[in-house]
Enzyme design. Sequence first.
Site, PDB file in Angstrom:
ATOM      1  N   GLU A  84       0.830  -1.209   0.000  1.00 35.43           N
ATOM      2  CA  GLU A  84       0.000   0.000   0.000  1.00 35.43           C
ATOM      3  C   GLU A  84       0.861   1.254   0.000  1.00 35.43           C
ATOM      4  O   GLU A  84       0.610   2.184  -0.753  1.00 35.43           O
ATOM      5  CB  GLU A  84      -0.934   0.000   1.221  1.00 35.43           C
ATOM      6  CG  GLU A  84      -1.798   1.236   1.361  1.00 35.43           C
ATOM      7  CD  GLU A  84      -2.847   1.380   0.268  1.00 35.43           C
ATOM      8  OE1 GLU A  84      -3.290   2.517   0.032  1.00 35.43           O
ATOM      9  OE2 GLU A  84      -3.237   0.367  -0.352  1.00 35.43           O
ATOM     10  N   TYR A  87       7.718   4.363   1.800  1.00 37.11           N
ATOM     11  CA  TYR A  87       8.216   5.736   1.932  1.00 37.11           C
ATOM     12  C   TYR A  87       9.572   5.714   2.628  1.00 37.11           C
ATOM     13  O   TYR A  87       9.737   5.100   3.671  1.00 37.11           O
ATOM     14  CB  TYR A  87       7.227   6.576   2.746  1.00 37.11           C
ATOM     15  CG  TYR A  87       7.685   7.993   2.968  1.00 37.11           C
ATOM     16  CD1 TYR A  87       7.649   8.935   1.942  1.00 37.11           C
ATOM     17  CD2 TYR A  87       8.155   8.395   4.213  1.00 37.11           C
ATOM     18  CE1 TYR A  87       8.071  10.240   2.149  1.00 37.11           C
ATOM     19  CE2 TYR A  87       8.574   9.700   4.432  1.00 37.11           C
ATOM     20  CZ  TYR A  87       8.530  10.621   3.394  1.00 37.11           C
ATOM     21  OH  TYR A  87       8.949  11.901   3.590  1.00 37.11           O
ATOM     22  N   VAL A  88      10.521   6.399   2.001  1.00 35.42           N
ATOM     23  CA  VAL A  88      11.846   6.614   2.584  1.00 35.42           C
ATOM     24  C   VAL A  88      12.006   8.118   2.743  1.00 35.42           C
ATOM     25  O   VAL A  88      11.769   8.881   1.790  1.00 35.42           O
ATOM     26  CB  VAL A  88      12.965   6.035   1.692  1.00 35.42           C
ATOM     27  CG1 VAL A  88      14.340   6.370   2.245  1.00 35.42           C
ATOM     28  CG2 VAL A  88      12.795   4.518   1.550  1.00 35.42           C
ATOM     29  N   GLY A  94      18.184   7.653  -2.377  1.00 32.69           N
ATOM     30  CA  GLY A  94      19.355   7.533  -3.236  1.00 32.69           C
ATOM     31  C   GLY A  94      20.453   6.663  -2.650  1.00 32.69           C
ATOM     32  O   GLY A  94      21.556   6.619  -3.182  1.00 32.69           O
ATOM     33  N   GLY A  96      19.813   3.284  -1.845  1.00 29.27           N
ATOM     34  CA  GLY A  96      19.452   1.887  -2.046  1.00 29.27           C
ATOM     35  C   GLY A  96      18.435   1.362  -1.051  1.00 29.27           C
ATOM     36  O   GLY A  96      18.126   0.171  -1.043  1.00 29.27           O
ATOM     37  N   GLY A  98      15.157   2.056  -0.860  1.00 23.98           N
ATOM     38  CA  GLY A  98      13.914   1.655  -1.530  1.00 23.98           C
ATOM     39  C   GLY A  98      14.020   0.245  -2.079  1.00 23.98           C
ATOM     40  O   GLY A  98      13.121  -0.580  -1.897  1.00 23.98           O
ATOM     41  N   TYR A 132      10.990   1.947 -10.157  1.00 22.71           N
ATOM     42  CA  TYR A 132      10.315   0.656 -10.308  1.00 22.71           C
ATOM     43  C   TYR A 132      10.684  -0.021 -11.624  1.00 22.71           C
ATOM     44  O   TYR A 132      10.888  -1.236 -11.681  1.00 22.71           O
ATOM     45  CB  TYR A 132       8.799   0.816 -10.198  1.00 22.71           C
ATOM     46  CG  TYR A 132       8.323   1.339  -8.865  1.00 22.71           C
ATOM     47  CD1 TYR A 132       8.945   0.968  -7.672  1.00 22.71           C
ATOM     48  CD2 TYR A 132       7.257   2.222  -8.786  1.00 22.71           C
ATOM     49  CE1 TYR A 132       8.509   1.444  -6.457  1.00 22.71           C
ATOM     50  CE2 TYR A 132       6.810   2.700  -7.570  1.00 22.71           C
ATOM     51  CZ  TYR A 132       7.444   2.311  -6.405  1.00 22.71           C
ATOM     52  OH  TYR A 132       7.010   2.791  -5.201  1.00 22.71           O
TER      53      TYR A 132
END
Length: 159
Positions: A84, A87-88, A94, A96, A98, A132
């Site tokens: 759902e 969030y970082v 930047g 890694g 995510g 993605y």
Amino acid sequence: MTAIQFRFAKKTEVPLILQFIRELAEYEGLLEEVVATEELLQEWLFEKKTAEVIFGVYENQIVGFALFFHNFSTFLGRSGIYLEDLYVRENYRGRGFGKAFLTELAKIGVARGCGRLEWWCLDSNQPSIAFYLKMEAVPMDEWTVYRIEGSRLKELAQE
């Protein structure tokens, strides 16, 4: 660089979960749409257990979160994981993290026997879309999402 660590959220961290939800909504320009409260999150995440939250921890700081739940594919005959929210925080992007979150969710899914990991992304969120695609995620552009909510949902339930 020290690797990011992951852990499941605790009941006592509902205020932090809501804070992350609001930060994400602000990032997406949708803060006015957030109606979630600590009470609602407590009920749905920890009492009804309809979704789960993992936190990413780096150098003793919580740098991001992912909220996910199980869906079901009739074609695969098994559950999947629906992400759902991911969030970082901006000052940790930047690095890694995510990708590390998606890797962790894939590990959870494989361990649970799930057949897929999927999510939605706003068309306007070009940085995330690029990320993605780099991860080799496949956009499902032949599908249209439909939604019934609010007063129409209540009306339909009474028909």
